[in-house]
Design a protein around this motif. Structure first.
Motif, short mmCIF file in Angstrom:
data_model
loop_
_atom_site.label_atom_id
_atom_site.label_comp_id
_atom_site.label_asym_id
_atom_site.label_seq_id
_atom_site.Cartn_x
_atom_site.Cartn_y
_atom_site.Cartn_z
N TYR A 203 0.86 -1.18 0.00
CA TYR A 203 0.00 0.00 0.00
C TYR A 203 0.90 1.23 0.00
O TYR A 203 1.61 1.49 0.98
CB TYR A 203 -0.91 0.00 1.23
CG TYR A 203 -2.02 -1.03 1.15
CD1 TYR A 203 -3.32 -0.65 0.85
CD2 TYR A 203 -1.75 -2.38 1.36
CE1 TYR A 203 -4.34 -1.59 0.76
CE2 TYR A 203 -2.76 -3.33 1.26
CZ TYR A 203 -4.04 -2.92 0.96
OH TYR A 203 -5.04 -3.86 0.86
N LEU A 204 0.90 1.96 -1.11
CA LEU A 204 1.74 3.15 -1.26
C LEU A 204 0.86 4.38 -1.23
O LEU A 204 -0.09 4.50 -2.00
CB LEU A 204 2.49 3.12 -2.60
CG LEU A 204 3.15 1.81 -3.05
CD1 LEU A 204 3.87 2.02 -4.38
CD2 LEU A 204 4.10 1.29 -2.00
N ASP A 205 1.17 5.32 -0.35
CA ASP A 205 0.45 6.59 -0.39
C ASP A 205 1.32 7.69 0.17
O ASP A 205 2.30 7.46 0.86
CB ASP A 205 -0.90 6.49 0.35
CG ASP A 205 -0.77 6.57 1.85
OD1 ASP A 205 0.18 5.98 2.39
OD2 ASP A 205 -1.61 7.23 2.48
N VAL A 211 5.12 8.11 -4.26
CA VAL A 211 4.34 6.97 -4.74
C VAL A 211 4.91 6.45 -6.05
O VAL A 211 5.10 5.24 -6.23
CB VAL A 211 2.85 7.36 -4.89
CG1 VAL A 211 2.07 6.25 -5.59
CG2 VAL A 211 2.24 7.65 -3.53
N LYS A 215 6.78 2.79 -6.51
CA LYS A 215 6.22 1.80 -7.43
C LYS A 215 7.30 1.32 -8.39
O LYS A 215 7.38 0.12 -8.71
CB LYS A 215 5.03 2.37 -8.19
CG LYS A 215 4.29 1.30 -8.98
CD LYS A 215 2.92 1.75 -9.42
CE LYS A 215 2.16 0.60 -10.08
NZ LYS A 215 0.81 1.01 -10.54
N THR A 230 -2.23 1.99 -4.64
CA THR A 230 -1.67 3.33 -4.50
C THR A 230 -2.75 4.36 -4.21
O THR A 230 -3.91 4.20 -4.60
CB THR A 230 -0.92 3.76 -5.78
OG1 THR A 230 -1.84 3.85 -6.87
CG2 THR A 230 0.19 2.78 -6.12
N GLU A 232 -2.50 8.82 -3.92
CA GLU A 232 -1.62 9.99 -3.90
C GLU A 232 -2.25 11.14 -3.12
O GLU A 232 -3.45 11.36 -3.17
CB GLU A 232 -1.31 10.45 -5.33
CG GLU A 232 -0.52 9.43 -6.14
CD GLU A 232 -0.18 9.92 -7.52
OE1 GLU A 232 -0.63 11.04 -7.88
OE2 GLU A 232 0.52 9.21 -8.25
#
Length: 236
Positions: A203-205, A211, A215, A230, A232
């Motif tokens: 989980y990228l934020d 981000v 990734k 993701t 942003e």
């Protein structure tokens, strides 16, 4: 989408230039950890081209008694009004929205990679998982420039302490005295804390640059695209 009138209970600074706002939960309002809402000012003294409302992640967990959002303060009409609100001010809440949430299945490890105000939905998900006794392995990489920028860090450190399946990795990029992880999060740093990079859900934020960069790191490390979620947080 449902709309609710809410009343501001209090505000608290939670990091340098970061303000948390607390509200009672309105009757009938439910949400899942990681979701967001649209917070709308009622008859503000100033506005701008983006209008009187903004999308904000709920930093509170569903298990908590209050609703809480947190935001970096910037020199925009919305933020100027928001930072000056007094307890008792009425606002409008719309939502919830979004699917940036943990899967119901609890057997897949999860890695959060976040920075700055991107911590808000992650706080909600981590605290809710702890409240529910979630036994999946959770690793949280939390990047900031300096310790004073890291909202909710102490709270998360305390919450995760003594839990073998939770690891909080604090990264500071511009703090010379910091003894933990420093600099940009890269594949080598990931491998120091995650044994098998292709196993977890990621989980990228946070800021769009973070981000996008993370990734690319994950793709380069062989992580399948369908294992990366993701969200942003651009300026607003």
């Amino acid at each position: 989408m449902a709309s609710y009138d809410i009343t501001l209970k209090r505000t608290e600074p939670v990091a340098d230039g970061t303000l948390a706002l607390f509200f009672d939960k309105p009757d009938g309002f439910t949400f899942r950890a990681g979701q967001c809402v649209r917070l709308v000012l009622q008859d503000p003294p100033e506005t701008d081209d983006e209008g009187n409302g903004r999308i904000l992640s709920l930093a509170s967990a569903p298990a908590e008694s209050e609703l809480m959002v947190a935001t970096r303060l910037r020199d925009t009409a919305f933020k100027r009004v928001l930072s000056g609100l007094r307890p008792g001010t009425e606002l409008t809440l719309k939502g919830p929205y979004g699917d940036f949430m943990l899967p119901a299945e609890g057997d897949v490890p999860v890695v959060f990679i976040t920075g700055g105000i991107g911590i808000t939905p992650v706080r909600s998900m981590v605290l809710q998982a702890l409240d529910e006794g979630d036994n999946r392995a959770i690793t949280l990489f939390y990047a900031n420039r300096r310790l004073g920028d890291a909202a909710f860090l102490h709270e998360l450190q305390q919450a995760c302490a003594g839990r073998s399946n939770y690891e909080l990795v604090t990264i500071l990029t511009q703090d010379p005295g910091w003894q933990g992880e420093k600099g940009r999060l890269d594949e080598a740093m990931l491998r120091r804390h995650v044994a098998n990079l292709t196993a977890p859900l990621y989980y990228l934020d946070g800021p769009p640059g973070l981000v996008s960069a993370m990734k690319s790191v994950l793709v380069g490390a062989g992580v399948p695209d369908d294992r990366v979620r993701t969200e942003e947080f651009a300026g607003y």
